[in-house]
Design an enzyme around this catalytic site. Structure first.
Site, mmCIF file in Angstrom:
data_model
loop_
_atom_site.group_PDB
_atom_site.id
_atom_site.type_symbol
_atom_site.label_atom_id
_atom_site.label_comp_id
_atom_site.label_asym_id
_atom_site.label_seq_id
_atom_site.Cartn_x
_atom_site.Cartn_y
_atom_site.Cartn_z
ATOM 1 N N HIS A 82 0.863 -1.183 0.000
ATOM 2 C CA HIS A 82 0.000 0.000 0.000
ATOM 3 C C HIS A 82 0.899 1.233 0.000
ATOM 4 C CE1 HIS A 82 -3.572 2.410 0.781
ATOM 5 N NE2 HIS A 82 -2.784 3.146 1.550
ATOM 6 N N ASP A 161 -15.113 3.076 6.843
ATOM 7 C CA ASP A 161 -14.090 3.936 6.249
ATOM 8 C C ASP A 161 -14.677 4.800 5.139
ATOM 9 O OD1 ASP A 161 -11.324 4.865 5.873
ATOM 10 O OD2 ASP A 161 -11.557 3.937 3.909
ATOM 11 N N ARG A 168 -14.042 13.103 6.780
ATOM 12 C CA ARG A 168 -12.709 13.685 7.046
ATOM 13 C C ARG A 168 -12.334 14.659 5.942
ATOM 14 N NH1 ARG A 168 -9.126 8.708 7.107
ATOM 15 N NH2 ARG A 168 -7.444 10.212 7.216
ATOM 16 N N SER A 183 -7.884 3.947 8.705
ATOM 17 C CA SER A 183 -8.405 3.827 7.351
ATOM 18 C C SER A 183 -7.602 2.810 6.528
ATOM 19 C CB SER A 183 -8.353 5.223 6.709
ATOM 20 O OG SER A 183 -8.564 5.165 5.348
ATOM 21 N N LYS A 187 -8.701 -1.543 5.924
ATOM 22 C CA LYS A 187 -8.961 -2.029 4.560
ATOM 23 C C LYS A 187 -7.980 -3.131 4.168
ATOM 24 C CE LYS A 187 -8.900 2.171 3.030
ATOM 25 N NZ LYS A 187 -8.927 3.470 2.388
HETATM 26 N N1 URA Z 1 -5.241 6.437 2.265
HETATM 27 C C1 URA Z 1 -6.324 5.872 2.855
HETATM 28 O O1 URA Z 1 -6.817 4.839 2.409
HETATM 29 N N2 URA Z 1 -6.829 6.461 3.942
HETATM 30 C C2 URA Z 1 -6.317 7.566 4.479
HETATM 31 O O2 URA Z 1 -6.824 8.045 5.468
HETATM 32 C C3 URA Z 1 -5.208 8.143 3.852
HETATM 33 C C4 URA Z 1 -4.676 7.553 2.745
#
Ligand code: URA
Length: 433
Positions: A82, A161, A168, A183, A187
């Site tokens: 990621h 999320d 946010r 977040s 995921k």
């Molecule tokens: N990427 C995400 O998936 N969430 C965040 O809060 C910031 C970057």
């Protein structure tokens, strides 16, 4: 639990219990707690932060706000990467087939671009026919069959999320480190992976540009991820200038093909190789990082990584004739170069601004409903440290119209600062945790 007490406690910097966090996230996800109360809480977290224990509880509550993907039927080690995002960051497109070619199992769920940073799904969808909208079962079946799938999040995975990120985004709380951890990790853990390599970007095009904050995020992502039994490696890499040369969805696919054919830009190739190498080590395929890197360079040189990219495109209904012959893709309406009007060494690039310029050309979106133009974007010809003279080509803009080109040209020229004296090229890699 009284929601007003919960908010008040965080406002005063007190630590929440896991039970309260669970109840709060559950109440928010099912609609019992309204956006205005959650907004107040987000702002309190933004200022007061969260302990690692609270962040673990947040990740756990978000993770269980919806469905998770059960890949336990696949006995091999499952690993993903990621990135916290940036400009020209097309690493996933190269890394996923490269890791597969090396023998890794890669269940990758990616996001769309929003704001200045691009999204892997938009890049993949610029390939005609490529299907990223897989159901949970299709995702699992694909992984079992091919060991590699790149898809989007279904609406049932971590619904907390989706709601909270939108909130946010409009409440100035996107940059809170524990909220980012919640977040990202919820995921990623929901994907059913065993290992996660994180590319935490720093510099002017990063989500958190200042090194101190980048570092805090990298450390917290690793610490909290490991509490869930996930094997985590976090690399801090440079985003003080675009990664590679291309920005814009299809242009980035073409550059990814170049890297997969072992003729891509050095910075992009090196960052991709390093991140993939950790995936290979985590998966137990090679015993150390240097050996893994050597193996991966071989897979670029012998065409195996490129073959896996073709296989992935085919398996997800993409039209490989465009990969084999990128020139047949629709061209942007107005393509022209931007020439330097000054002399000097490139000292800094406002990479965030470059991302916004690409967005305005149509390569990104301001709101999630904006439609992307896959063929537009920018190809850079210069980097930090390069000496430029008046008349030198800085970049080529692929715009829809001449007007769009002119606007982008002004913004790009303003994004550069020059120095009379030679400038040090920024490092590509900082710390690894
Ligand atoms: N990427 C995400 O998936 N969430 C965040 O809060 C910031 C970057």
């Amino acid at each position: 639990m009284l929601v007003t007490d919960f908010i008040e406690n965080k406002k005063q910097g007190k630590e929440h219990t896991s039970e309260d966090i669970q109840e709060f996230i559950k109440g928010y996800t099912n609609g019992d707690i309204p956006d205005y109360q959650v907004s107040a809480w987000l702002m309190a977290v933004n200022f007061q932060g969260m302990t690692d224990d609270e962040t673990v509880a947040l990740v756990d509550a978000m993770l269980h706000s919806g469905e998770t993907i059960d890949l336990s039927g696949i006995k091999k080690y499952k690993v993903d990467k990621h990135s916290t995002g940036g400009v020209g960051d097309k690493v996933s497109l190269i890394l996923a087939p490269l890791a597969k070619a090396a023998g890794c199992v890669v269940p990758m769920i990616s996001g769309r671009g929003l704001g200045h940073s691009g999204g892997t799904l938009d890049k993949l969808e610029s390939i005609p026919g490529f299907n990223v909208k897989l159901t949970k079962q299709e995702f699992i079946d694909n992984i079992s069959k091919y060991s590699l799938t790149m898809g989007g999040q279904t609406k049932d995975i971590v619904p907390a999320d989706r709601k909270m990120y939108s909130l946010r985004d409009v409440t100035g709380t996107v940059k809170s480190i524990p909220l980012i951890c919640g977040s990202i990790l919820s995921k990623k853990i929901a994907e059913g992976i065993d290992g996660l390599v994180l590319d935490v970007k720093t510099g002017s095009g990063a989500f958190l540009p200042e090194y101190e904050n980048t570092r805090k995020l990298a450390v917290q992502l690793k610490t909290v991820g490991e509490k869930f039994g996930l094997n985590v490696k976090a690399l801090i890499t440079d985003m003080s200038q675009p990664l590679g040369n291309a920005i814009g969805n299809w242009l980035e696919v073409v550059e990814s093909i170049d890297v997969l054919k072992n003729k891509g830009p050095k910075d992009l190739t090196e960052v991709t190789i390093a991140l993939t190498a950790w995936m290979v080590v985590m998966s137990g395929i090679e015993t150390n990082f240097d050996k893994a890197k050597k193996y991966l360079y071989e897979l670029l040189a012998n065409g195996k990584a490129y073959d896996e990219f073709l296989n992935m495109v085919k398996n997800q209904n993409g039209d490989i004739s465009y990969i084999e012959n990128p020139d047949k893709y629709k061209k942007a309406g107005y393509i022209n170069s931007v020439k330097s009007q000054s002399y000097g060494y490139i000292k800094t690039i406002d990479t965030h601004q470059i991302g916004m310029t690409a967005l305005a050309l149509g390569a990104g979106r301001r709101v999630i409903t904006d439609i992307i133009k896959p063929e537009v974007g920018i190809i850079f010809k210069k980097n930090i440290g390069d000496l430029i003279k008046s008349g030198d080509e800085i970049c080529i803009i692929h715009a829809d119209t001449e007007n769009d080109f002119n606007q982008a040209k002004v913004e790009i020229l303003q994004s550069f600062t020059l120095s009379e004296n030679p400038v040090e090229v920024p490092d590509l890699f900082y710390e690894t945790f």
